[in-house]
Design an enzyme around this catalytic site. Sequence first.
Site, PDB file in Angstrom:
ATOM      1  N   HIS A  52     -31.714 -57.094 -81.205  1.00 42.90           N
ATOM      2  CA  HIS A  52     -31.538 -56.340 -79.977  1.00 42.90           C
ATOM      3  C   HIS A  52     -32.491 -56.844 -78.898  1.00 42.90           C
ATOM      4  CE1 HIS A  52     -34.808 -54.090 -82.009  1.00 42.90           C
ATOM      5  NE2 HIS A  52     -35.280 -54.000 -80.786  1.00 42.90           N
ATOM      6  N   SER A  53     -32.299 -56.316 -77.714  1.00 49.26           N
ATOM      7  CA  SER A  53     -33.173 -56.561 -76.572  1.00 49.26           C
ATOM      8  C   SER A  53     -33.472 -55.218 -75.931  1.00 49.26           C
ATOM      9  CB  SER A  53     -32.473 -57.485 -75.570  1.00 49.26           C
ATOM     10  OG  SER A  53     -33.251 -57.672 -74.413  1.00 49.26           O
TER      11      SER A  53
END
Length: 134
Positions: A52-53
Site C-alpha cells: 500500500h501507499s
Amino acid sequence: MSTLEKIQLLEIPVVEDVRGNLGFIQKDVLPFEFKRVYYLFDVPSSAFRGGHSHIKQAEVLIALSGSFEVILNDGYSKKSFVLNKPNIGLYIPTGIWRELENFSSGSICLVFASDVFIEEDYIRFFSEFMDSKK
C-alpha cells in the site's frame, strides 16, 4: 510529489553499556511527530506485508530483531532496503508504495507513524497508486 530521494536511513541514538545497549526515540530523532506506534511479528518467511501507499501519513520502520526487505516505489523507480539493525530506521514519506518481504525467523518490525489509523489515507491497489502519479 514524493520521490525516492526523500527516503532516508536514520541513525537511532544508542546508549552503549556492558550490561546491554539501550536505543531510544524522542521528539528530535524522527522527521515528524509520531501519533501511532505498531509492530509486526511472527510474519512467515514466505509472506509479505505492506502492499500500500499513504496519501498523508509518513512512517519510520525499524528492524528490532531479525531482518526483512522493504521495496519502495515512487511510481517512477524502485529501491530496496534490507533492515537488520535495531539502531537504523527507514523513513518513508507520503506517496511511496511499500512492500515488506523476506522476513527472517523471529523478526520484529517496529513502525512509527505520523498519524492514527485512517483507512481513507491508504491506497491499497497498485493500479490506483500509479493513477495517482499521473
